[in-house]
Design a protein around this motif. Structure first.
Motif, PDB file in Angstrom:
ATOM      1  N   ARG A 191     -18.242 -38.226 -21.682  1.00 37.84           N
ATOM      2  CA  ARG A 191     -16.747 -38.913 -20.637  1.00 37.84           C
ATOM      3  C   ARG A 191     -15.625 -39.180 -21.460  1.00 37.84           C
ATOM      4  NH1 ARG A 191     -20.724 -42.727 -18.107  1.00 37.84           N
ATOM      5  NH2 ARG A 191     -20.742 -44.192 -19.294  1.00 37.84           N
ATOM      6  N   GLY A 197     -18.144 -28.591 -14.396  1.00 45.13           N
ATOM      7  CA  GLY A 197     -17.625 -29.018 -13.867  1.00 45.13           C
ATOM      8  C   GLY A 197     -17.282 -30.781 -13.970  1.00 45.13           C
ATOM      9  N   GLU A 198     -17.869 -31.070 -15.663  1.00 45.19           N
ATOM     10  CA  GLU A 198     -17.568 -31.905 -16.175  1.00 45.19           C
ATOM     11  C   GLU A 198     -18.821 -33.256 -15.885  1.00 45.19           C
ATOM     12  OE1 GLU A 198     -13.212 -33.720 -16.196  1.00 45.19           O
ATOM     13  OE2 GLU A 198     -12.753 -31.350 -16.872  1.00 45.19           O
ATOM     14  N   ASP A 199     -19.824 -32.228 -15.050  1.00 43.78           N
ATOM     15  CA  ASP A 199     -21.024 -33.404 -14.696  1.00 43.78           C
ATOM     16  C   ASP A 199     -21.762 -34.028 -15.945  1.00 43.78           C
ATOM     17  OD1 ASP A 199     -23.061 -34.440 -13.329  1.00 43.78           O
ATOM     18  OD2 ASP A 199     -23.528 -32.534 -12.511  1.00 43.78           O
ATOM     19  N   ALA A 209     -23.397 -36.724 -15.792  1.00 49.25           N
ATOM     20  CA  ALA A 209     -25.130 -36.863 -15.834  1.00 49.25           C
ATOM     21  C   ALA A 209     -25.686 -35.643 -15.746  1.00 49.25           C
ATOM     22  CB  ALA A 209     -25.393 -37.263 -14.080  1.00 49.25           C
ATOM     23  N   ALA A 210     -25.798 -34.735 -15.248  1.00 43.05           N
ATOM     24  CA  ALA A 210     -26.636 -33.434 -15.461  1.00 43.05           C
ATOM     25  C   ALA A 210     -26.274 -33.091 -16.667  1.00 43.05           C
ATOM     26  CB  ALA A 210     -25.498 -32.218 -14.608  1.00 43.05           C
ATOM     27  N   ALA A 264     -22.199 -27.068 -14.956  1.00 38.56           N
ATOM     28  CA  ALA A 264     -22.573 -28.697 -15.606  1.00 38.56           C
ATOM     29  C   ALA A 264     -21.425 -28.697 -16.201  1.00 38.56           C
ATOM     30  CB  ALA A 264     -23.635 -28.576 -15.811  1.00 38.56           C
ATOM     31  N   TRP A 265     -20.473 -27.942 -17.309  1.00 34.59           N
ATOM     32  CA  TRP A 265     -19.868 -28.121 -18.685  1.00 34.59           C
ATOM     33  C   TRP A 265     -18.426 -27.868 -17.540  1.00 34.59           C
ATOM     34  CZ3 TRP A 265     -19.704 -30.391 -23.272  1.00 34.59           C
ATOM     35  CH2 TRP A 265     -21.026 -30.080 -23.651  1.00 34.59           C
ATOM     36  N   SER A 280     -23.559 -40.469 -23.232  1.00 34.90           N
ATOM     37  CA  SER A 280     -22.706 -40.454 -21.653  1.00 34.90           C
ATOM     38  C   SER A 280     -21.389 -40.879 -21.804  1.00 34.90           C
ATOM     39  CB  SER A 280     -23.221 -41.255 -20.259  1.00 34.90           C
ATOM     40  OG  SER A 280     -24.744 -40.656 -20.062  1.00 34.90           O
ATOM     41  N   ARG A 287     -26.128 -24.789 -16.121  1.00 36.95           N
ATOM     42  CA  ARG A 287     -25.720 -25.749 -17.653  1.00 36.95           C
ATOM     43  C   ARG A 287     -24.386 -25.446 -18.108  1.00 36.95           C
ATOM     44  NH1 ARG A 287     -27.086 -30.273 -20.335  1.00 36.95           N
ATOM     45  NH2 ARG A 287     -26.752 -30.316 -22.576  1.00 36.95           N
TER      46      ARG A 287
END
Length: 376
Positions: free
Chosen positions: A284, A249-251, A253-254, A246-247, A280, A243
């Protein structure tokens, strides 16, 4: 002790205004106390249906809206101090340096003498005088400050408070949510406190020219905009590393995929987002406005609710040099709340992502009373 009001439902999100966390009256919550059967400080029955299994917790569930997690004697003592601060009337607002004011003393009792207090957008305040000065400034601004609890989850020495605060700011009635994260000492005083709330809501009434970060973000219309039927599985400790990645990596989708079916609540929303598309777009918009770099903070697991903290820095787009792309780091963090009915809630401050320090200072001058008091 004055009992805290127990609302029948979580307050409506429309028009909420986040003010400050220096006046964190102690948040409170709803349900039962789950005490572990471990030795030492975590003595108890281990039965989540047995409120008051720990002597220090006796009757506490009648004062609050929801209590969950692994409660210890120091956590229960901490909650009682928080409630005492909220039940203490301000009367005449304290003057600068009036550290013996009754409500200032009640607030100070929450903190250890070596405590640090981090407020949204600021640097940590350290020690009794700095923390007392912070609450004096807040009470000068909003002497009628009051609150009610939403959730509190304890996990041993970590306590996460969700609370709904109300006050009058420069003639404007405001209502605002807040997450207060605390790490406790053995005697139930906070050693390290961080507060998460959105200061944009504080300046919004006097700053119509300031465009909110998430203006226009909503679920799509039609069948695509129908919320999912099922919320995500409970958050697990083993997910923290992925997690965090993901934060950072600015992911999108994850982050959204993990919470598919959840209803997303967060700063700038007048209604929860119930679709993948809406959630999403929200993330974004956040990542388009700032680059984030987090570390894993504290996590508190309850029976139905989990709070997860990410803290660190952000580099807002407004601060970046158009040639080099380098910008100014600002303190920034997010708390995620995974709730019992599929809720996914984010708590963070949008103001430093849309305005520089000088602009923020000018906005505060518009809302401060004639004799300026240092509000945070």
């Amino acid at each position: 002790m004055t009992a805290v009001r127990r609302p029948a439902r979580r307050p409506a999100r429309r028009g909420r205004t986040t003010l400050f966390a220096a006046a964190t009256a102690g948040a409170v919550a709803f349900g039962t106390v789950a005490a572990t059967g471990a030795t030492g400080a975590t003595a108890g029955t281990g039965d989540p249906a047995a409120p008051g299994a720990i002597a220090e917790c006796a009757g506490l569930e009648r004062e609050v809206e929801r209590l969950e997690g692994r409660f210890t004697p120091n956590a229960c003592a901490f909650v009682r101090r928080q409630i005492a601060f909220g039940a203490t009337p301000t009367g005449t607002a304290p003057k600068d340096g009036e550290f013996e004011h009754p409500r200032v003393l009640a607030y100070r009792s929450v903190f250890d003498d070596s405590a640090t207090l981090w407020e949204a957008g600021g640097i940590p305040q350290r020690g009794p005088e700095a923390i007392s000065a912070a609450i004096i400034g807040s009470l000068q601004l909003v002497p009628d400050f009051r609150y009610r609890g939403t959730e509190v989850v304890a996990d041993g020495a970590v306590v996460m408070f969700g609370q709904w605060n109300e006050a009058t700011v420069n003639g404007h009635p405001v209502a605002f949510p807040q997450i207060a994260r605390n790490v406790l000492s053995d005697d139930g005083r906070t050693m390290q406190a961080r507060r998460y709330y959105d200061r944009y809501e504080l300046v919004r009434p006097v700053a119509p020219e300031l465009r909110p970060l998430f203006a226009g973000v909503a679920d799509p219309a039609g069948p695509a905009g129908r919320p999912g039927r099922h919320g995500p599985e409970p958050f697990r400790a083993g997910e923290i590393t992925a997690r965090l990645a993901a934060w950072n990596g600015e992911d999108v989708a994850a982050l959204v995929g993990r919470t598919a079916g959840a209803r997303l609540e967060g700063p700038g929303l007048t209604a929860p987002l119930g679709t993948t598309q809406g959630a999403s777009e929200y993330l974004r918009r956040l990542f388009a406005q700032a680059d984030v770099r987090f570390e894993a903070g504290q996590v508190a697991f309850g029976r139905t609710t989990t709070f997860v903290e990410w803290h660190g820095k952000a580099v807002p787009e407004w601060s970046k040099d158009p040639v080099t792309g380098k910008g100014t780091e600002v303190p920034f963090g997010i708390v995620e709340r995974f709730g019992p009915k599929g809720e996914w809630e984010l708590s963070f401050d949008t103001l430093p992502l849309i305005a520089d320090r000088a602009t923020i200072g000018a906005l505060y001058k518009r809302i401060l009373p004639p004799t300026p008091a240092r509000p945070f």
